[in-house]
Design a protein around this motif. Structure first.
Motif: not given
Length: 654
Positions: A253, A315, A319
Motif C-alpha cells: 500500500d 482509497q 488501505e
C-alpha cells in the motif's frame, strides 16, 4: 560499443578535490543505543573481569570475539543478527587452527592463505552472514599465524565460542526488552519518507519546482529496508499489545501511495495525504493506538468535497492506514539467510582479495616488526567485496588508524595499565557501532586504539608499551597493497560503470511505459494480471534507478576517471528520474481511466528511450497524445542532457 558520457554545465575539472570531500563526508545516523551498550559490555567486560581475577589473557580472547561480532552486526532484524552470530562464530573461530601451521615453509603458508582468502571472498556472495564470517575468519587467521607466543590455539578457539555465546545472550536480552524495535524503526522511516514525498509533491505543484527526485530516492531506500524487516522473530505475548503492524500489505500500500502521489495534480489531495502520513508516523513513533481522527481523515477532506466514489489515491491511503492499524494481510515473507549469488563480480573481487592477501602474508619476510600480521589484517578489512569502494576504504582506514593511534598513545600515557585500560577499551568499543554508521574512518578511529590497548594489556610488565607506530606503518603498507594490487592495476575497478547501469535503467523505464499504455482488459482476472505486471514493471524501474544512484555516489568518492565520469552523469541521472516520474504519472492516468490506451504512441516513445540507453543520437520525439506529452518532454530533456552541444568528452567504455 562506446557510450557518450553527458557533459555537465559545471565542469568537474574545476573541482579537483570534489571526490575527496565526498569520500570524507560524514553520513547522518541515529545512535544504535542497544548495539552500543552490547558492544561496550562484551568487549570491555571480559577485560575488566580478567584484570580483577588476574587472568587478562582469557579476557582478551573473549573480548576479541565480542569486538568482531559487534563490528559485524548489521542494522537489520534480530533474526539476521542471530544468523550472523550462529554462522560466523564457528567459521571465524576455525581461523585459530592456522596457528598450528606457523612452522611450515612460508611459501606454503602463503599459498594456503591465498586459497583461504579466495574462499572467503567467494562465500561473501552467499549473503551477509557469510560475508561477515569470511572477514572474521581472515582477521583471526592473520592473528593466529602472526602471534608466535601462543602454543595451544585450542584455548582461544574455545574462548571465541564463549564470546559468541555472551554476545548472543546480550542480543536476546535486547530482543526481549524491545522485540519490535527493528520493525518499528523501519515502518517509521518508511512513513516519514513517504510524508516527505507528499510535502515535496505539494510544493512542486505550487511553484513548479523539482523536489520529488530526492524524496523518491529516500522512499525507495526506506521501503527496501522495510521489506527486510517483515519476517522478524517473534516474542510470545507481544502480539496482543500491537498498535501498529508491518506486513507485506503495508509495504504494498505504501508503494501504491507513492506512485499515485507522483501523478496527483490536486494540491489539496496531496496535502491531505501528507497530514495523514505525518499522523501515522507519530502513531508508530509514539507506540500508541491510532484514533480515527489522527490516523484516517474523512473522504471529503481528501477529495476536497463530496464525491460519488473515492479516488485511487484516497482509497490507497485509507488501505495503508488500515493495514498499519489493523494488520490486514499479515503474510510473512521470509527472506533466506543465504542467497546463491556468486556471480562474476563476486569472483573478480575474491580474486583481487586473494592476490592482495597473499602479498600481505608475505610481509613477514620484509616488514621489520613483530606485529607484521597487521598488514594482512588491514587488507582483509579493506577488501571485503560488499563494503563499497576499495579505494575509499583504503584511504579512510589509513587516516582513521593514524587518528586512532594518537588516541591510543594518549590513553597509554594518561591511564595506568590495568583496570583503567580495560574501562577505556569498553568505552571505545561502545562507540564503534555509532561511528561505523557515520564513516569508515571514524570506525577505524575507535577500533584502532582498542587493538593497540589489547596488545598493551597482554604485554608483560607493569609499564604500558606503545605499539601505535607499528600499527600505523602496517596499516599504511596494507593500504598501499590494496591500492596498487587491488585497485590501480585493474582498469575495470577504476571505471564508474554508470553507463552500463544507465542502459539497464532505460530498458526498465521503457518496459514500464509500454505496459502502462496497454488496454485494461474487461475480464477481472486478466485485468488483475495486467495490474500485477504494471506494479512489477514500476518497482523494477525504480529499483534500477536506485542502483544507478548508488553506483554514482560510490564513484563520486573515488579519484578520476571514475569521479569525473560520475559527476558528468549527475544531470542525466536526475533527468532519468524525472522521466520515470512522468511515466509513473501516465500509468496513474491509465489506471484512473483519465487517459486512453495508446500502445503505438508509447512504443514510439519507448523506442527513443532505448536508443538513448544504447548511446545513440535519436531525433527529438513528437507525440499527438496529450497524456503522453509529459513523457515525451521528459525524453527530450534527457536527450538534450546526454548530447549537450554534441560534446563527446569523457566517454566511458561499456
Amino acid at each position: 560499443m562506446r557510450s557518450r558520457t553527458p557533459v555537465t554545465s559545471d565542469d568537474s575539472r574545476a573541482h579537483p578535490a570534489a571526490w575527496i570531500r565526498e569520500m570524507v563526508r560524514l553520513k547522518p545516523a541515529t545512535m544504535p543505543v542497544g548495539h552500543m551498550i552490547r558492544s561496550g559490555i562484551v568487549v570491555g567486560g571480559p577485560f575488566v573481569v580478567g584484570v580483577l581475577i588476574d587472568d587478562v589473557l582469557t579476557g582478551m580472547w573473549i573480548a576479541l570475539a565480542g569486538l568482531l561480532l559487534a563490528a559485524g552486526e548489521r542494522a537489520g532484524t534480530y533474526r539476521l543478527n542471530f544468523a550472523i552470530v550462529l554462522i560466523s562464530t564457528p567459521i571465524a573461530a576455525t581461523g585459530y587452527v592456522l596457528g598450528f601451521l606457523q612452522h611450515i615453509p612460508w611459501a606454503a603458508m602463503i599459498l594456503v592463505m591465498v586459497a583461504l582468502a579466495l574462499g572467503c571472498g567467494l562465500i561473501a556472495g552467499l549473503g551477509p552472514a557469510f560475508s561477515v564470517a569470511g572477514m572474521q575468519f581472515l582477521v583471526i587467521a592473520s592473528i593466529a599465524i602472526g602471534a608466535s607466543s601462543i602454543s595451544n590455539w585450542w584455548i582461544p578457539l574455545a574462548l571465541y565460542f564463549v564470546g559468541g555465546i555472551i554476545y548472543a545472550a546480550l542480543l536476546a536480552v535486547e530482543m526481549v526488552i524491545a522485540p519490535r524495535r527493528p520493525q518499528r524503526l523501519a515502518l517509521q522511516e518508511m512513513l516519514h519518507n513517504l510524508a516527505g514525498l507528499a510535502h515535496a509533491r505539494s510544493a512542486d505543484l505550487r511553484d513548479g519546482g523539482d523536489r520529488c527526485g530526492a524524496a523518491m530516492g529516500a522512499c525507495q531506500s526506506a521501503r527496501r529496508t522495510a521489506v527486510t524487516r517483515i519476517a522478524e522473530l517473534t516474542v510470545p505475548g507481544t502480539d496482543s499489545l500491537r498498535t501498529w503492524h508491518l506486513t507485506s500489505a503495508v509495504i504494498f500500500d505504501a508503494e501504491r501511495v507513492e506512485a499515485l502521489l507522483i501523478g496527483e495534480r490536486s494540491v489539496s489531495a496531496v496535502d491531505a495525504v501528507a497530514r495523514q502520513l505525518d499522523a501515522l508516523t507519530t502513531v508508530v513513533s509514539a507506540e500508541k493506538e491510532a484514533t480515527s481522527t489522527t490516523a484516517t481523515e474523512s473522504a471529503t477532506s481528501i477529495r476536497g468535497g463530496p464525491s460519488p466514489r473515492p479516488s485511487p489515491l484516497e482509497q490507497s491511503m485509507t488501505e495503508l492506514a488500515e493495514a498499519v492499524r489493523h494488520g490486514h494481510d499479515g503474510r510473512m515473507v521470509r527472506h533466506p539467510v543465504t542467497v546463491p549469488a556468486i556471480g562474476g563480480e563476486v569472483v573478480a573481487a575474491a580474486g583481487r582479495l586473494a592476490l592482495c592477501f597473499g602479498i600481505a602474508v608475505a610481509a613477514k619476510l620484509y616488514f621489520p616488526s613483530t606485529h607484521w600480521f597487521w598488514v594482512p589484517l588491514t587488507v582483509c578489512l579493506v577488501m571485503k567485496p560488499d563494503f563499497g569502494s576499495v579505494f575509499s576504504r583504503a584511504i579512510l582506514r589509513v587516516l582513521g588508524t593514524i587518528a586512532g593511534a594518537a588516541v591510543a598513545s594518549i590513553i597509554i600515557v594518561v591511564v595506568p595499565k590495568g583496570l583503567g585500560i580495560g574501562i577505556a577499551i569498553g568505552l571505545l568499543a561502545a562507540a564503534v557501532p555509532y561511528l561505523m554508521l557515520r564513516s569508515y574512518a571514524l570506525q577505524a578511529v575507535a577500533i584502532t586504539p582498542v587493538v593497540i590497548l589489547l596488545i598493551d594489556l597482554i604485554s608483560p610488565g607493569t609499564e604500558s608499551v606503545n605499539d601505535a607506530w607499528q600499527r600505523i606503518a602496517a596499516t599504511v603498507l596494507g593500504g598501499a597493497i590494496v591500492l596498487v594490487f587491488g585497485y590501480l592495476i585493474w582498469p575495470h575497478s577504476r571505471q564508474a560503470w554508470v553507463a552500463a547501469t544507465f542502459a539497464t535503467a532505460t530498458e526498465r523505464i521503457a518496459a514500464f511505459l509500454t505496459t502502462a499504455a496497454t488496454p485494461i482488459p474487461e475480464d477481472g482476472r486478466t485485468a488483475a494480471e495486467r495490474h500485477t505486471a504494471l506494479v512489477s514493471a514500476r518497482r523494477t524501474a525504480y529499483r534500477t534507478l536506485s542502483d544507478l544512484d548508488i553506483r554514482m555516489q560510490r564513484a563520486l568518492s573515488e579519484p578520476p576517471p571514475a569521479e569525473t565520469v560520475a559527476r558528468a552523469w549527475i544531470p542525466a541521472i536526475a533527468a532519468t528520474s524525472r522521466l520515470a516520474d512522468a511515466v509513473s504519472a501516465y500509468a496513474d492516468d491509465r489506471v484512473n481511466a483519465d487517459a486512453p490506451p495508446n500502445p503505438a504512441g508509447a512504443g514510439v516513445v519507448a523506442a527513443v528511450i532505448l536508443q538513448l540507453g544504447r548511446g545513440d543520437s535519436p531525433d527529438p520525439v513528437e507525440v499527438t497524445d496529450d497524456r503522453l506529452s509529459a513523457v515525451a518532454a521528459g525524453v527530450n530533456t534527457l536527450r538534450a542532457t546526454l548530447h549537450h552541444d554534441g560534446d563527446r568528452d569523457g566517454e566511458e567504455s561499456r
